[in-house]
Motif scaffolding. Structure first.
Motif, short mmCIF file in Angstrom:
data_model
loop_
_atom_site.label_atom_id
_atom_site.label_comp_id
_atom_site.label_asym_id
_atom_site.label_seq_id
_atom_site.Cartn_x
_atom_site.Cartn_y
_atom_site.Cartn_z
N LEU A 162 0.88 -1.24 -0.17
CA LEU A 162 -0.07 -0.38 -0.16
C LEU A 162 0.73 1.19 0.31
N ARG A 163 1.63 1.09 1.16
CA ARG A 163 3.14 2.37 0.39
C ARG A 163 3.02 2.74 -0.20
N GLY A 164 3.91 1.65 -1.40
CA GLY A 164 4.32 1.58 -2.38
C GLY A 164 3.19 2.64 -3.89
N ILE A 165 2.30 1.84 -3.24
CA ILE A 165 0.53 2.29 -3.77
C ILE A 165 -0.24 4.20 -3.80
N ARG A 166 0.62 4.27 -2.68
CA ARG A 166 0.41 5.96 -2.01
C ARG A 166 1.06 6.89 -3.06
N GLU A 167 2.90 6.05 -3.09
CA GLU A 167 3.94 6.54 -3.41
C GLU A 167 3.96 7.06 -5.23
N ARG A 168 3.51 5.54 -5.32
CA ARG A 168 3.06 5.78 -7.10
C ARG A 168 2.05 6.60 -7.56
N ALA A 169 0.87 7.23 -6.63
CA ALA A 169 -0.34 8.06 -7.09
C ALA A 169 0.61 9.39 -6.32
N ALA A 170 1.34 10.28 -5.28
CA ALA A 170 1.37 10.87 -5.09
C ALA A 170 2.89 11.63 -6.11
N LEU A 171 3.44 10.72 -6.89
CA LEU A 171 4.05 11.45 -7.85
C LEU A 171 4.00 11.96 -8.73
N LEU A 172 2.73 11.26 -9.14
CA LEU A 172 1.43 12.05 -10.70
C LEU A 172 0.78 13.10 -10.10
N GLY A 173 1.08 13.53 -8.45
CA GLY A 173 -0.31 13.91 -8.51
C GLY A 173 -1.78 13.55 -7.50
N GLY A 174 -1.77 11.95 -7.23
CA GLY A 174 -3.18 11.88 -8.00
C GLY A 174 -3.10 11.12 -5.90
N ASP A 175 -4.18 9.78 -5.62
CA ASP A 175 -4.75 10.08 -4.23
C ASP A 175 -4.65 8.62 -4.85
N ALA A 176 -4.41 7.79 -2.71
CA ALA A 176 -5.13 6.21 -3.17
C ALA A 176 -5.31 6.77 -2.20
N ARG A 177 -6.67 5.99 -1.46
CA ARG A 177 -7.31 5.26 -0.70
C ARG A 177 -7.43 3.76 -0.50
N ALA A 178 -7.30 3.86 0.65
CA ALA A 178 -7.74 2.18 0.79
C ALA A 178 -8.28 1.50 2.01
N GLY A 179 -8.84 1.05 2.57
CA GLY A 179 -9.74 0.49 3.61
C GLY A 179 -11.10 0.05 3.70
N ARG A 180 -12.01 -0.51 4.61
CA ARG A 180 -13.13 -1.52 4.71
C ARG A 180 -14.29 -0.42 4.93
N ASP A 181 -15.42 -1.37 3.38
CA ASP A 181 -16.04 -0.06 2.81
C ASP A 181 -17.41 -1.31 2.64
N ASP A 182 -17.99 -1.45 3.41
CA ASP A 182 -19.88 -1.92 3.35
C ASP A 182 -19.19 -3.65 3.31
N GLY A 183 -18.47 -3.83 4.53
CA GLY A 183 -17.39 -5.34 5.27
C GLY A 183 -17.31 -5.92 3.28
N GLN A 184 -16.28 -5.30 2.63
CA GLN A 184 -15.74 -5.93 1.82
C GLN A 184 -14.61 -4.43 2.32
N TRP A 185 -13.08 -4.97 1.12
CA TRP A 185 -12.30 -3.87 1.08
C TRP A 185 -11.77 -3.23 0.27
N LEU A 186 -11.75 -2.20 -0.07
CA LEU A 186 -11.60 -1.14 -1.16
C LEU A 186 -10.87 -0.73 -1.39
N LEU A 187 -10.08 -0.56 -2.43
CA LEU A 187 -8.84 0.48 -2.64
C LEU A 187 -9.32 1.87 -3.89
N ARG A 188 -9.43 2.39 -4.05
CA ARG A 188 -9.18 3.77 -4.91
C ARG A 188 -8.52 4.96 -4.79
N VAL A 189 -7.77 4.57 -6.32
CA VAL A 189 -6.72 5.43 -6.85
C VAL A 189 -7.67 6.59 -7.96
N ASP A 190 -7.21 7.89 -7.82
CA ASP A 190 -7.41 8.50 -8.67
C ASP A 190 -5.92 9.35 -9.37
#
Length: 404
Positions: free
Chosen positions: A372-400
């Motif tokens: 997850l740290r690598g995903i956030r670093e990749r997103a940050a280098l491009l000026g984007g955002d990465a969020r991950a966590g529980r969502d309605d009983g599931q695990w959700l990764l959302r990257v913009d």
């Protein structure tokens, strides 16, 4: 006493002495022209010290002079580990031409200091060496014409014992003067603010490149190994020759792709002239989805928008983010249903990976690893955002990721 005499055993003491003596060459050459070296008076010596200063200032105005002086200082004032001087790896002396008038001014001060210090050390060296020779001559009854006070003295072994004293004093003076010149070289020939900024930028670029390579290896090799482990376990549990054949084929394809990524990274590390090859982009995401499906996961993928219009850096980083997300799912949740959404909008790329949480298993990517740290670093280098966590009983990764 050993601490006081320790400079006498260091090679740097004598290379610094030579550096100082070389600085006296120009004043003595000028003195040969005027006022001469035949019985010079104190006024003559003062004139000899002043005459070369205009030449030093003129030489300092030439940009290459700073480079030449920096190289000499590095080699002779900081000669290396064999001299047993701490900090030799980074003497702090620049070896680049003058890039500004500030550099030329500091070089001019250094040139004048080197001339005057070299002349002083040369005169002291000559006088103390002559005194040592005189004492040696007095020990055998012939002190020479320069020592009238010793000519009438009786020869004696005491003079022989005193003969090394001027040499020891000279070496201590040389050691002190050399140390002061080394400190002055760091101040006057050290890198300018612009050079320090360039070095800092280069170091930052190297660190960023190392981090990028580490992420590449983690994502590619980690993905291949995770798939291989899952496929092998599923094939053993299934006991079906057909399933085993498909699993082995998937392991082979994934391993081959990982070897290509590894070879490309090694080419970059070796800095060879051979092209490093192209990195995969989102247009090749089907390979990732097929690998996950072959591991037993039910992948529901939806792609909207034109992937071919996604800029290269965004497409390549999006591929790696998707690869790491699927790897985390298989590693932490196993072959569970996975829902993947990739949407190319007008100004952004949106990527979602959703999966149920396995009973008793930690959420995908929630461990102490660097996924997850690598995903956030990749997103940050491009000026984007990465969020991950529980969502309605599931695990959700959302990257913009922004497309511009």
């Amino acid at each position: 006493m050993p601490g006081i005499l320790s400079p006498l055993t260091r090679a740097v003491t004598y290379t610094r002495w030579l550096h100082l003596l070389v600085g006296s060459v120009v004043p003595f050459v000028c003195a040969m022209v005027y006022p001469g070296l035949v019985d010079p008076s104190l006024a003559d010596w003062a004139l000899i010290a002043v005459l070369p200063v205009p030449l030093a200032l003129a030489a300092a105005a030439v940009p290459g002079t700073r480079r030449a002086e920096g190289l000499q200082a590095r080699l002779m004032l900081f000669p290396g580990a064999h001299a047993r001087v701490k900090g030799d790896e980074d003497p702090g002396v620049s070896a680049t031409p003058s890039a500004s008038w500030s550099d030329r001014g500091r070089t001019a001060v250094w040139m004048v200091l080197r001339l005057e210090a070299g002349l002083a050390v040369a005169l002291v060296s000559g006088q103390l060496m002559a005194l040592s020779l005189t004492l040696t001559g007095a020990a055998v009854g012939d002190p020479g014409p320069t020592a009238p006070l010793l000519r009438s003295a009786e020869p004696g072994w005491a003079y022989a014992l005193l003969a090394p004293v001027p040499v020891l004093v000279l070496l201590m003076i040389v050691a002190g003067a050399g140390a002061l010149m080394a400190r002055a070289a760091r101040r006057l020939l050290g890198p300018s603010a612009k050079e320090r900024l360039a070095v800092l930028e280069e170091r930052t670029e190297r660190l960023l490149e190392r981090n990028r390579i580490a992420r590449e290896l983690h994502d590619s090799i980690g993905h291949a190994l995770t798939l291989a482990v899952v496929q092998a376990g599923a094939a053993r549990a299934a006991g079906s020759p057909d399933f085993t054949d498909r699993a082995l084929r998937a392991i082979e394809e994934t391993g081959r792709a990982a070897l290509e990524d590894l070879e490309r990274v090694l080419v970059v590390l070796r800095e060879t002239s051979r092209p490093a090859g192209t990195r995969p982009g989102l247009a090749e995401a089907d390979r990732l989805l097929d690998s996950a499906r072959s591991s037993g996961a039910e992948v529901d993928a939806e792609v909207s928008g034109a992937l071919e219009h996604v800029p290269g850096p965004v497409s390549r980083e999006g591929y790696r983010i998707l690869q790491e997300a699927l790897t985390n799912v298989l590693r932490h949740a196993g072959p569970v249903p996975v829902r993947v959404r990739v949407a190319v909008e007008e100004a952004r790329l949106r990527l979602e990976v959703r999966n149920p949480l396995a009973a008793g298993a930690p959420p995908a990517g929630a461990g102490l690893g660097s996924g997850l740290r690598g995903i956030r670093e990749r997103a940050a280098l491009l000026g984007g955002d990465a969020r991950a966590g529980r969502d309605d009983g599931q695990w959700l990764l959302r990257v913009d990721l922004p497309l511009r």
